[in-house]
Design a protein around this motif. Structure first.
Motif, short mmCIF file in Angstrom:
data_model
loop_
_atom_site.label_atom_id
_atom_site.label_comp_id
_atom_site.label_asym_id
_atom_site.label_seq_id
_atom_site.Cartn_x
_atom_site.Cartn_y
_atom_site.Cartn_z
N ILE A 132 1.50 -35.06 -2.99
CA ILE A 132 1.06 -34.62 -1.67
C ILE A 132 0.14 -33.41 -1.79
O ILE A 132 -0.85 -33.30 -1.06
N SER A 133 0.41 -32.51 -2.73
CA SER A 133 -0.45 -31.34 -2.94
C SER A 133 -1.85 -31.76 -3.38
O SER A 133 -2.85 -31.18 -2.95
N GLU A 134 -1.94 -32.75 -4.24
CA GLU A 134 -3.25 -33.23 -4.68
C GLU A 134 -4.02 -33.88 -3.54
O GLU A 134 -5.24 -33.69 -3.42
N ILE A 135 -3.33 -34.62 -2.69
CA ILE A 135 -3.98 -35.22 -1.52
C ILE A 135 -4.44 -34.13 -0.55
O ILE A 135 -5.55 -34.20 -0.01
N ALA A 136 -3.62 -33.10 -0.35
CA ALA A 136 -4.00 -32.00 0.53
C ALA A 136 -5.22 -31.25 0.00
O ALA A 136 -6.11 -30.87 0.76
N ASN A 150 7.23 -33.07 5.52
CA ASN A 150 6.31 -32.39 6.43
C ASN A 150 5.91 -31.09 5.74
O ASN A 150 6.74 -30.22 5.51
N THR A 151 4.65 -30.99 5.37
CA THR A 151 4.19 -29.85 4.58
C THR A 151 3.03 -29.15 5.26
O THR A 151 2.28 -29.74 6.04
N ARG A 152 2.87 -27.87 4.94
CA ARG A 152 1.74 -27.06 5.41
C ARG A 152 1.10 -26.42 4.19
O ARG A 152 1.79 -25.93 3.29
N TYR A 153 -0.21 -26.42 4.17
CA TYR A 153 -0.98 -25.85 3.06
C TYR A 153 -1.94 -24.82 3.60
O TYR A 153 -2.54 -25.00 4.66
N GLN A 154 -2.10 -23.75 2.86
CA GLN A 154 -3.08 -22.73 3.20
C GLN A 154 -4.31 -22.97 2.34
O GLN A 154 -4.22 -23.02 1.12
N CYS A 155 -5.44 -23.13 3.00
CA CYS A 155 -6.70 -23.37 2.31
C CYS A 155 -7.56 -22.12 2.45
O CYS A 155 -7.78 -21.62 3.55
N GLU A 156 -8.04 -21.64 1.34
CA GLU A 156 -8.90 -20.45 1.34
C GLU A 156 -10.34 -20.91 1.18
O GLU A 156 -10.64 -21.73 0.31
N PHE A 157 -11.24 -20.41 2.03
CA PHE A 157 -12.65 -20.80 1.96
C PHE A 157 -13.53 -19.62 2.28
O PHE A 157 -13.07 -18.58 2.73
N THR A 186 -6.23 -23.96 -2.58
CA THR A 186 -5.26 -24.56 -1.66
C THR A 186 -3.87 -24.30 -2.21
O THR A 186 -3.64 -24.49 -3.40
N ALA A 187 -2.95 -23.88 -1.34
CA ALA A 187 -1.57 -23.59 -1.78
C ALA A 187 -0.58 -24.07 -0.72
O ALA A 187 -0.81 -23.90 0.48
N ARG A 188 0.50 -24.66 -1.18
CA ARG A 188 1.55 -25.10 -0.27
C ARG A 188 2.34 -23.89 0.21
O ARG A 188 2.76 -23.06 -0.59
N VAL A 189 2.55 -23.79 1.51
CA VAL A 189 3.30 -22.67 2.06
C VAL A 189 4.62 -23.12 2.67
O VAL A 189 5.51 -22.29 2.89
N GLN A 190 4.76 -24.43 2.94
CA GLN A 190 6.00 -24.91 3.54
C GLN A 190 6.17 -26.39 3.24
O GLN A 190 5.21 -27.15 3.27
N ALA A 191 7.39 -26.79 2.95
CA ALA A 191 7.73 -28.20 2.74
C ALA A 191 9.12 -28.44 3.31
O ALA A 191 10.07 -27.77 2.93
N ARG A 192 9.19 -29.39 4.25
CA ARG A 192 10.48 -29.73 4.86
C ARG A 192 10.65 -31.23 4.84
O ARG A 192 9.72 -31.97 5.16
N LEU A 193 11.82 -31.66 4.50
CA LEU A 193 12.15 -33.07 4.54
C LEU A 193 12.54 -33.41 5.96
O LEU A 193 13.37 -32.73 6.57
#
Length: 138
Positions: free
Chosen positions: A26-30, A66-73, A48-55
Motif C-alpha cells: 500500500i505504501s508503494e501504491i501511495a 485505512n491509511t493516511r500518508y504525508q507527501c512532501e512537495f 512520502t511517509a505513512r502517518v496512520q494505518a487502521r484496520l
C-alpha cells in the motif's frame, strides 16, 4: 517435535510478516499516486511517509487498511509543503492539498523586446505603432 507453543509462535510471526507485506504494498501504491499528483500539478515530489494505518471495513472491499500518508512537495525547489493522501485499501480515496503558489520554473513566459523598447514595458506608446516598432525591436 512440534508443540502447540511453536505452532502459535510460527503463526504470530507469519501474521506479522503478512501485515508488514500488505502495508508495504500500500505504501508503494501511495508513493506512485503522490508522484503522479505532483507531476500533474507541476510540483517537485520530495517524499512520502505513512502517518496512520487502521484496520477497518472498506465499502465494497470488506476488511482492509485505512491509511493516511504525508507527501512532501515543493513548488520552487526551495520551500517544502505537505499534502495528505488518504487510501482505502489499495485505492486512493482523497488528496488533501494546501494552497500553494503556482510553480513558475517550467512554463515561465519568455521576455520579448528590450528594456525601454517595444514590449519592454518602459517605452512610451508613441515608439510602437501598429505598423511596426520605430526602435527596431520585435
Amino acid at each position: 517435535m512440534l508443540n502447540l507453543t511453536d505452532l502459535i509462535l510460527g503463526l504470530v510471526v507469519c501474521g506479522i510478516a503478512a501485515i508488514f507485506w500488505q502495508l508495504r504494498q500500500i505504501s508503494e501504491i501511495a508513493e506512485f499516486h503522490a508522484k503522479r499528483v505532483c507531476q500533474k500539478r507541476r510540483l517537485q515530489w520530495i517524499s512520502t511517509a505513512r502517518v496512520q494505518a487502521r484496520l477497518g471495513f472498506i465499502a465494497g472491499q470488506g476488511l482492509g487498511w485505512n491509511t493516511r500518508y504525508q507527501c512532501e512537495f515543493s513548488t520552487d525547489g526551495m520551500n517544502r509543503l505537505y499534502a495528505v493522501l488518504v487510501m482505502n485499501g489499495r485505492k486512493l480515496k482523497d488528496v488533501e492539498m494546501p494552497l500553494y503558489p503556482e510553480p513558475e520554473w517550467q512554463e515561465a513566459p519568455e521576455s520579448k523586446g528590450r528594456i525601454g523598447g517595444c514590449g519592454g514595458g518602459g517605452a512610451p506608446t508613441s515608439n510602437c505603432s501598429s505598423g511596426g516598432c520605430s526602435s527596431g525591436c520585435k
